[in-house]
Structures are given as C-alpha cells and as structure tokens.
Design a protein around this motif. Structure first.
Motif, short mmCIF file in Angstrom:
data_model
loop_
_atom_site.label_atom_id
_atom_site.label_comp_id
_atom_site.label_asym_id
_atom_site.label_seq_id
_atom_site.Cartn_x
_atom_site.Cartn_y
_atom_site.Cartn_z
N ALA A 325 0.83 -1.21 0.00
CA ALA A 325 0.00 0.00 0.00
C ALA A 325 0.86 1.26 0.00
N LEU A 326 1.94 1.25 0.77
CA LEU A 326 2.83 2.42 0.81
C LEU A 326 3.61 2.58 -0.50
N ALA A 327 3.82 1.48 -1.20
CA ALA A 327 4.54 1.56 -2.47
C ALA A 327 3.81 2.41 -3.50
N LYS A 328 2.50 2.59 -3.32
CA LYS A 328 1.71 3.40 -4.25
C LYS A 328 1.68 4.87 -3.87
N VAL A 329 2.31 5.23 -2.74
CA VAL A 329 2.33 6.61 -2.28
C VAL A 329 3.64 7.27 -2.71
N PRO A 330 3.59 8.36 -3.48
CA PRO A 330 4.82 8.94 -4.05
C PRO A 330 5.85 9.35 -3.00
N ASN A 331 5.43 9.86 -1.84
CA ASN A 331 6.38 10.38 -0.87
C ASN A 331 6.81 9.33 0.16
N ALA A 332 6.43 8.06 -0.02
CA ALA A 332 6.76 7.00 0.94
C ALA A 332 7.83 6.07 0.37
N ARG A 333 8.72 5.60 1.26
CA ARG A 333 9.72 4.59 0.89
C ARG A 333 9.79 3.55 1.99
N ALA A 334 9.52 2.30 1.65
CA ALA A 334 9.69 1.19 2.58
C ALA A 334 11.12 0.69 2.43
N LEU A 335 11.93 0.84 3.46
CA LEU A 335 13.36 0.55 3.36
C LEU A 335 13.62 -0.94 3.54
N SER A 336 14.51 -1.46 2.71
CA SER A 336 14.95 -2.85 2.82
C SER A 336 16.39 -2.93 2.32
N GLY A 337 17.26 -2.17 3.00
CA GLY A 337 18.66 -2.15 2.62
C GLY A 337 19.04 -1.02 1.68
N THR A 338 18.07 -0.34 1.12
CA THR A 338 18.35 0.78 0.24
C THR A 338 18.73 2.01 1.07
N VAL A 339 19.50 2.90 0.49
CA VAL A 339 19.93 4.13 1.16
C VAL A 339 19.22 5.31 0.51
N VAL A 340 18.57 6.12 1.33
CA VAL A 340 17.80 7.26 0.84
C VAL A 340 18.43 8.54 1.38
N PRO A 341 18.75 9.52 0.52
CA PRO A 341 19.30 10.79 1.01
C PRO A 341 18.18 11.74 1.44
N ILE A 342 18.33 12.34 2.60
CA ILE A 342 17.46 13.40 3.09
C ILE A 342 18.36 14.54 3.53
N PRO A 344 21.57 16.38 4.19
CA PRO A 344 22.94 15.86 4.35
C PRO A 344 22.96 14.42 4.86
N LEU A 345 21.82 13.85 5.20
CA LEU A 345 21.77 12.52 5.80
C LEU A 345 21.65 11.43 4.75
N ARG A 346 22.18 10.26 5.09
CA ARG A 346 22.00 9.05 4.30
C ARG A 346 21.34 8.03 5.22
N ILE A 347 20.12 7.62 4.88
CA ILE A 347 19.30 6.82 5.78
C ILE A 347 18.99 5.48 5.14
N THR A 348 19.13 4.42 5.92
CA THR A 348 18.79 3.08 5.45
C THR A 348 18.07 2.33 6.56
N GLY A 349 17.64 1.11 6.27
CA GLY A 349 16.95 0.32 7.27
C GLY A 349 16.55 -1.03 6.71
N ALA A 350 16.00 -1.87 7.59
CA ALA A 350 15.56 -3.21 7.18
C ALA A 350 14.26 -3.54 7.90
N PRO A 351 13.36 -4.24 7.22
CA PRO A 351 12.08 -4.61 7.85
C PRO A 351 12.29 -5.69 8.90
N SER A 352 11.30 -5.82 9.77
CA SER A 352 11.34 -6.88 10.78
C SER A 352 11.24 -8.24 10.11
N PRO A 353 12.07 -9.20 10.52
CA PRO A 353 11.96 -10.56 9.97
C PRO A 353 10.91 -11.39 10.70
#
Length: 473
Positions: A325-342, A344-353
């Motif tokens: 559902a969030l994948a269809k929202v333009p301003n949302a990113r579900a993180l799974s190892g990808t790095v997103v710049p905001i 000066p920050l570089r932000i990443t994360g992983a979903p709960s297993p």
C-alpha cells in the motif's frame, strides 16, 4: 442478389423512421415528453438544492459536526468519524440520506468539560437528543431549499408560467413526499444494529457497544472523557513544543513508531510537520495493528497528506500488504537495505523478519537469532555503501532494538521501535541507540490505556548531518 438483404434493411430503417416521426408528431407524445421534462427538472432542482444548501456545521458541546442531506435510493443515516470510518444506521426508508460528520474538537470547550465532570455528564446525557434535533432541522431546511431550487430551475428551463407552476408543484410534492416517507418509516431501534465501515469494522470496541452507549450513558461518558482529555493534552503539548534549531538551516526529522492506526497520533503528526517544518518522517514499524486492508488504506492516505518524505520499515504487526500500500504513495519509501538521502543525511533500514509478536516484550532464542542475522546482513550492506561513497550512512532504522548491536560502529545513530518504552543509550563511543515509545499509544484496538502515552521525537541535525539535539513529546 447480394444487394437484396441490404436493400431490405434500408427499407426497414426508412419505414421505422417514418413511424417514429408520425408518433413524435402526435399530441399525446408531446404532452408525455413535457410532463417527463417537468418531472425531471423538478427532481433535479430538489437534488441540487440539497447539495448546495444542506451542508451546515453545528457545535454540540466541544464537537463540531457537519450535517448534510442527499437524495438516495436507500435512505438511512450515516455518522462519519474520520479517519476511522463511519457508523451506518438503517434509520428510515425513502430517498433522503442524512449524514453527520465530526470535523473537529473545540479545545477550549473540551478543557472546560474535562475540568468539570458534572458538565461532562450533562453533555453526555444531552448529546443524542441534540444530534437528533439538528438532523431533523437540517432535513427540513434542506427540503425547503430543494423545493425552492426546483421552482427556480423550472423557471430557467421552461420560461412558461404554466410549466413553472407545474415544476414548483412537483418540487413541493417531491419534498413533502420525501419528508412523509421518512417520518413514516423511522426506526428508532436501528440504533441497536449499527453497521460499521472502515477501521471500525475491525475494531468496534473503539466506539463501544451501541446499545449501552445510547441506552445508558455511563460508558459513553467515560469514553468521551478519555477522548477529550487525550485530544486536549496532545493539542496543548504540540503548541508548546520549543524550537531547538540552533541555526535556520538545521534539518528537523520526526521519529515515530508503533502508530497502530491511532487516528489521534496522525492528527498530532500533521500539526508537528507543519509547525516545525519537518523535512521527513521516520517510522520504525507497527504502523498498523493487524495489517488489514482498511488500516493499510488509512496509512497510505495519511502518509500522502503529510506531503513530506516518509521512510518506513515494516514491523511485526504490519503485513506485506502494508508495504504494498505504501509503495503506491509517491512520498513514501519502505526501506529494505536501500539508502535514501534526506538533505545531508543518508538513511537506510531493514524490515522486521518476525511476524505478530502481539504483546510479548521478550524474544525467543530462535527469534533473536533471526533478528541478529537480518541485522548482520544490513550491516554488510552499510559497510559496502560506506566504502563506495564519500557520504556514509548516518541513520539506520530497525524495528527490533535487539539487533542494534550488530550494526553498532557502522553508523552514528540507530532508531528502533517499541520494546520497553522510550530510551536513549550509547552502544559504544561511535553509535547512539534511540528506542522509540508507542507513538499511537495502545492503538486502534484499545485506544489509550491508563498511563500509556503518545510518544514521538523531533530530531535536530546540523547542515553537516550531525545530531545536535532532540525533543521527546
């Protein structure tokens, strides 16, 4: 010979056209057409009058409610409680739908009610009667406006005194007929058989047992008192949050977790994003209580309306459909190892297993091993990214704090979800762990348990990406 079928078809079409033309020229045909035109114009005028003139807002105690009516094939009454859903009552038959929507809470009036329990009890006793009175009044006013609009529309369309008179008479007949049918089919017992839509389908406990709410007001009064107290407290806390920016170009992020589809949490977030010029929202999971379709729709809608980047990692209470559902929202990113710049920050994360830990605070040995393995895989990706890029990862989002030790040393800040409450600890000299509390209190299923707060944090970063300060709400 091959042309004969076409010739016969052409002859048949010509004959049919002549018959139609003769029928149209008949006096009775023109009379029927005029009657139908007057009837449709009157009906359209009544419907247009309801749309244009029925919406009105009324204050009932601290609640601001918008009332409106519409022409409908089924009738009935609808009470909307955005964004949770609505309560549908099969209150009457006929072509008139009556709708009431709660659009706001007067904070000052709410505070007065909370401070004086006798006033709150009085309001609870009078609420249903006031609601019924305003519904009846808006229905009568709307039908009056609809009758007048039917007359006006007839005058604009026909410009003939006789037909305008017929249009006005038909509008009056439609209005009186609608009112009579509504009054004759009123079913007061429908209040005992409400039909829920939206999130209320999955959590009817949010509004309580309808019979007890309207037959005896004790539960209604208690639930309303709790709602008003929480709403008023949240409002006062938001408007008094200090701005900890040391410089105008400091970057402000909002960290939330365990929202659990709580509508009040989203209201607070909306205010913070606007008031504090939040650059992005960081969500460390459990945005829903069950991962159901209505919850996912609510989440996607609220994230879209924030209109700032929304970085999210799935929690154990969320479902794969939540991520979809969030994948269809333009301003949302579900993180799974990808790095997103905001900035000066570089932000990443992983979903709960993991999936659906319910209320357990401790992980089993197997669950802990699974979490650690996921964290180590994320750490490997962070190290690869830092090696390949001049700007390293600054912030890591995880749902379970148990895996933070596997990432320590590779990033200066780790944000995690709820386990035992809000805490800020130094894992080592290079990494700080911020564990968030429940931003949605006890969520949509139980709302706000005694002593359980709404917890969210504003993080202030320098233009170089260093955490300067934070403020916990």
């Amino acid at each position: 010979m091959t042309q004969d079928p076409f010739r016969r078809l052409a002859v048949s079409v010509v004959r049919m056209q002549r018959r139609v033309n003769r029928m149209i020229r008949q006096p009775w045909t023109r009379r029927v057409a005029r009657v139908c035109a007057v009837l449709l114009t009157a009906w359209a005028g009544v419907g247009l009058g309801l749309i244009l003139f029925s919406p009105t807002e009324q204050q009932i105690g601290p609640l601001r409610i918008q009332f409106e009516t519409r022409l409908s094939f089924t009738g009935g009454s609808e009470i909307n409680i955005p964004p949770l859903g609505s309560i549908w009552l099969d209150s009457h038959d006929g072509p008139l739908l009556i709708r009431a929507t709660i659009v706001g809470i007067d904070q000052r009036a709410a505070a007065e009610l909370i401070s004086e329990p006798t006033k709150l009890d009085q309001f609870s006793d009078e609420f249903v009667g006031d609601l019924q009175y305003f519904l009846l009044r808006v229905g009568l006013r709307s039908l009056g406006a609809g009758i007048l609009m039917g007359l006006v529309l007839s005058a604009l369309v026909f410009r003939n005194v006789r037909r305008v008179a017929w249009g006005g008479a038909l509008s009056l007949a439609i209005g009186l007929g609608t009112l009579s049918l509504t009054a004759a089919t009123v079913r007061p017992e429908s209040i005992n058989e409400p039909r829920f839509t939206g999130l209320l389908v999955n959590a009817p406990a949010v509004v309580g047992d309808a019979r007890r709410v309207f037959d005896g007001y004790d539960d209604f009064s208690g639930g309303l008192s709790e709602l008003l107290f929480a709403a008023n407290s949240a409002y006062e806390r938001v408007v008094t949050v200090p701005d900890l920016r040391a410089a105008p170009d400091d970057l402000v992020l909002l960290h939330v977790s365990d929202l659990r589809s709580n509508a009040m949490a989203w209201s607070v977030m909306d205010q913070l994003v606007v008031r504090d010029r939040v650059a992005a929202v960081l969500d460390t999971g459990d945005a829903t209580s069950l991962g159901t379709g209505p919850e996912n729709q609510l989440l996607a809608s609220e994230v879209r309306e924030l209109n700032v980047p929304y970085l999210y990692v799935r929690g154990d209470q969320d479902a794969p459909s939540t991520v979809a559902a969030l994948a269809k929202v333009p301003n949302a990113r579900a993180l799974s190892g990808t790095v997103v710049p905001i900035g000066p920050l570089r932000i990443t994360g992983a979903p709960s297993p993991l999936r659906d830990l319910a209320t357990r605070k401790e992980l089993t040995e197997d669950e802990r091993a699974t979490v650690d393995a996921t964290a180590r895989a994320l750490n490997d990706r962070i190290l690869d990214y830092n090696t390949a890029h001049a700007a390293p990862v600054n912030v890591v989002l995880m749902h379970e704090p148990e895996g933070a030790a596997e990432v320590a040393g590779s990033t200066p800040l780790i944000l995690t979800g709820f386990r035992s409450g809000r805490s800020v600890t130094a894992i080592d000299d290079d990494t700080t762990l911020m564990q968030q509390g429940r931003s949605g209190s006890d969520g949509v299923l139980r709302q706000n348990a005694a002593g359980q707060h709404f917890t969210m944090s504003l993080l202030y970063f320098t233009p170089q990406g260093r955490l300067r300060a934070y403020d916990d709400l």
